[in-house]
Motif scaffolding. Sequence first.
Motif: not given
Length: 430
Positions: A10-35
Amino acid sequence: MDPPKEGSGETGISPSGKRLMKVKQEISEKMKRDKKEAKDSIAGRVSKRVKKKDVSRGSASLGPHSPSSLKIQEVVNLMVQAHGQKELARVCSSDETPETTPEGWFCIHEKYISKCHLRFPLPDLLLDLLDHYQLALSQLCPSVIRVINGFITRAKEEGVAVGLTELMSLYTIKESSSKDGGSGTYYHPCRPRLSLFKSSGSDDDWRKKYFYVKIDPTTVPVGRALSVIWSDISDIEDPPKLTDKLSRALFRKLYQSPNTWASFTISRIGSARFPERYNARFLDPIPAKDLEEKTQAPKMRPSFRTRSKSAAAASASRGSDKTQGGAFLSSLKEVLDDGSSVPVRDVNPVETRAQDVVPRPEVPPVEVNPQAARDPLEVEPPRNKRSQTDLGDRPTRSSSPSSRGGTVGWNFTHSKPGSILDDPWVWQPS
């Protein structure tokens, strides 16, 4: 919140922090696909442009040309008109275009022959132009054929030897474009103030009719190559040109009026290209470099200040307006006195005198009535004109009493009462 246990992962990250990281990863992957999609799209467009520009033999692309509309009989008539053999020409099929010309053949447009008077074998100057820029014959607009034929004709008539250097000294070559898609074809605009010919008519439909001609000694001179592959001249340098002075001299030598294309008839162009066939004679050609530009320096008008000075000097030499008349008379007198002529003498005006009136023999003398002299109804005769023999010295007035306020001449009145017609000495009508 309890701290994470050791070895539990366990990393000790709160659930809200996990959701934020997941959103960032999805945005990064979408930008790569668009490029990646944008890069693929750009690469596809570039590839299409390259394929369109680098058309080679056997390509299925039709380029800017639609299938030719010429029939077999029309091709035969064109070959006869161009002094060619009908066996050396054929019509193009529906999938053949100028860009797909087979080996051993070249494509020619109907307007080259019918409107621009191109004849076989092809002229050397035309082949030099195609060879230098690595162009196919079908890439030239009809105006290029007109310019070359007119240029050869005028040079032959004036006795000037011309080549590609002289041609490109007066003209340049540029790519044409139109709503029908003219990319890959070229025209021949003149350089500034060096226009030899004026075209008449429109050539918008020149791409619609074309056919194939076989490379043969009767169509292409022996030893000359003719490219059949369409190419681009953007990276090809122009041939060497004449100096500006020689270019202007060549232009003045070849220019004539009228210079419209209508003046270049079939027989005129044919006589220049084939003198033996037309039994024509021309001057021996001289190199264009031997032409000398004969120009006269333009006459400069004097400035306003210079004209003012010259006018003032001329006025001073003549003298003032008041003395010009006397100076002229003096010079005229000197000219008359010169040589063996009799000197001019001053003529003194003669004092005006009353003239003696002598009565006619048959008319008795008439007595003067002193009372009639005081009659207010006196009739004054006209005065004698003064002498004007010398304009320089005016005559003096007469000192006689009649000239000082009185009337000049004699006044006559009838001394008898009644009408003068009653006198017996007056003539009466019978």
